[in-house]
Design a protein around this motif. Structure first.
Motif, short mmCIF file in Angstrom:
data_model
loop_
_atom_site.label_atom_id
_atom_site.label_comp_id
_atom_site.label_asym_id
_atom_site.label_seq_id
_atom_site.Cartn_x
_atom_site.Cartn_y
_atom_site.Cartn_z
N CYS A 1 0.84 -1.20 0.00
CA CYS A 1 0.00 0.00 0.00
C CYS A 1 0.88 1.25 0.00
CB CYS A 1 -0.89 -0.02 1.24
SG CYS A 1 -1.73 1.54 1.51
N THR B 1 1.42 -1.59 4.04
CA THR B 1 1.04 -2.98 4.27
C THR B 1 1.32 -3.83 3.03
OG1 THR B 1 -0.74 -2.20 5.69
CG2 THR B 1 -0.86 -4.51 4.97
N CYS C 1 -6.85 -0.31 -0.24
CA CYS C 1 -6.13 -1.07 0.78
C CYS C 1 -7.10 -1.37 1.92
CB CYS C 1 -4.94 -0.27 1.28
SG CYS C 1 -4.21 -0.93 2.77
N CYS D 1 -5.90 0.11 5.61
CA CYS D 1 -6.12 1.50 6.03
C CYS D 1 -7.35 2.11 5.36
CB CYS D 1 -4.88 2.34 5.74
SG CYS D 1 -4.49 2.51 4.00
N CYS E 1 0.01 3.06 3.85
CA CYS E 1 0.42 2.50 5.14
C CYS E 1 1.54 1.48 4.99
CB CYS E 1 -0.77 1.87 5.86
SG CYS E 1 -1.44 0.44 4.98
ZN LIG Z 1 -2.96 0.92 3.35
#
Ligand SMILES: [Zn+2]
Length: 454
Positions: free
Chosen positions: A51, A56, A94, A97, A54
């Protein structure tokens, strides 16, 4: 080869995440402001690794596709028609988030609609001698876009403040009207002939503050500065480069002496204008011959000349001209002695003959010329020791001149500077037409100036 691959190849798109689908291609056309555009439809999509927000990692469908965003990108011309790429960029969501982000590509920067290959082409075209409107027309963008890229690329070519070569060359060139004094300053690496920077204002105060932005250790490390006899530079070098030796460019020394001789010729010429019209014409037309080095005059080839009766050689014509006035011969000989020793790099001989100039009283401006030479005598000695010269700068200045002319003059110094830096720095290796003028060419330009003055 797939359909996508062929289209990418023909549009010169390197990014393999851009896909073209033969089944959905509807062959649309668009007319914008009277221009017919070719349209290509593509999709930018890939599996993102993480992402953008964030960070991830994309595992177990943690990032999913979430619609697309259309951008219209200019690609340049295809067979003289401008082409647009309607690129659908994949949008991702995502789950971690709960924010979205859009796929990225090397073809175009975020929030831009002009593709990067076009930008590169513009930079490349800017290095060539042509007007900016011509470039804009060729790559189908607005002239303002070209100017924006000019400024942006120029900024990337700012010289580093932590790098200064040991041998520098200083010169100036006729700049834009706005510039203070209309003259700008240019300096190069005297050994490699690479351009370092162009400074708008060549005035003492401005240049001192410019150079003081370099760290002291670097400036103290500068060994020589090659320059012409422009006295404000002396203080700049004294203040900014404590250990540098001055080298007066040899060509400028000879130019300086020749100027005095030329002025004497004009003086004699104007004196006899109404009394000896035939001699007047000889002095006026044969300025080149008077300034030619005496050792290069042809004394063997006889030919007819419309200003003379019978057959004459160059040497005979010069001798006749010198016999017109008693002011001539002695100064002519002296100046040629100086030129001879300078061209041979014989400082002893040069200094001896300069000393000899005090034997007779001469015109005020000729005295001033010799006095200037005396003032710079140490630097003139250096020019006989080192082989560095400013010859390459004449070539660079010539290039700037043609760039200026191609744009019908520049009003904005920043634009001119950026253009010159792009042309001379970015593409220097490819520019074959940058070469120093030969001595003969330099002499001719100088003489042409003298002719105008006459
Ligand atoms: Zn994210």
């Amino acid at each position: 080869m797939t359909y996508s691959h062929i289209i990418r190849k023909s549009l010169n798109i390197k990014d393999e995440n851009i896909h073209f689908d033969i089944n959905t291609y509807t062959c649309p056309e668009e007319i914008i402001k009277g221009t017919h555009y070719l349209i290509y439809e593509g999709l930018l999509s890939y599996k993102p690794k993480a992402c953008h927000h964030c960070g991830t990692i994309n595992r177990n469908e943690s990032i999913i596709k979430h619609g697309t965003k259309l951008s219209k990108i200019k690609l340049g011309n295809i067979l003289f028609k401008p082409a647009l790429l309607w690129l659908k960029k994949q949008r991702y969501l995502c789950k971690a988030c709960e924010r979205t982000f859009i796929a990225e590509t090397s073809l175009v920067n975020e929030y831009c609609f002009i593709s990067n290959p076009i930008k590169q082409t513009i930079a490349y075209e800017l290095a060539e001698t042509q007007s900016m409107t011509a470039i804009a027309r060729r790559v189908s963008v607005s002239p303002n876009t070209v100017i924006r890229h000019l400024v942006e690329t120029g900024q990337t070519l700012e010289p580093s403040r932590f790098d200064l070569p040991e041998h520098l060359s200083f010169d100036e060139f006729k700049s834009v009207k706005e510039a203070a004094g209309a003259m700008s300053f240019i300096f190069t690496n005297a050994q490699t002939h690479d351009i370092i920077d162009i400074v708008e204002n060549r005035q003492q105060k401005a240049l001192i503050s410019y150079f003081q932005r370099y760290p002291y250790e670097l400036r103290a490390n500068v060994k020589t500065v090659t320059l012409d006899m422009y006295s404000p530079y002396l203080k700049i070098i004294h203040d900014c480069f404590p250990n540098a030796e001055l080298i007066i460019d040899r060509f400028h020394i000879i130019q300086h002496i020749n100027r005095a001789l030329n002025r004497l010729r004009i003086e004699v010429m104007n004196d006899i204008r109404y009394t000896r019209p035939r001699d007047y014409t000889k002095l006026k037309k044969q300025w080149k011959l008077v300034l030619k080095n005496v050792w290069s005059l042809d004394f063997e080839t006889f030919s007819s000349h419309r200003l003379y009766d019978g057959l004459v050689t160059e040497k005979m014509m010069v001798n006749y001209i010198l016999s017109m006035d008693e002011r001539f011969q002695w100064i002519y000989d002296l100046i040629n002695d100086l030129k001879w020793h300078m061209s041979r790099g014989n400082f002893e001989g040069f200094a001896t003959h300069l000393e000899r100039s005090k034997e007779r009283s001469v015109q005020r401006y000729i005295r001033t010329t010799f006095q200037t030479l005396e003032k710079y005598l140490d630097s003139i000695e250096n020019s006989c020791v080192y082989t560095l010269s400013n010859g390459h700068l004449e070539g660079i200045n010539n290039k700037i001149k043609t760039l200026k002319r191609s744009g019908y003059g520049y009003r904005n110094f920043r634009h001119l500077r950026a253009r010159a830096l792009i042309s001379l720095k970015l593409f220097q290796k490819e520019n074959t037409d940058i070469r120093p003028l030969t001595f003969e060419e330099e002499r001719q330009t100088d003489e042409a100036k003298g002719k105008n003055a006459a």
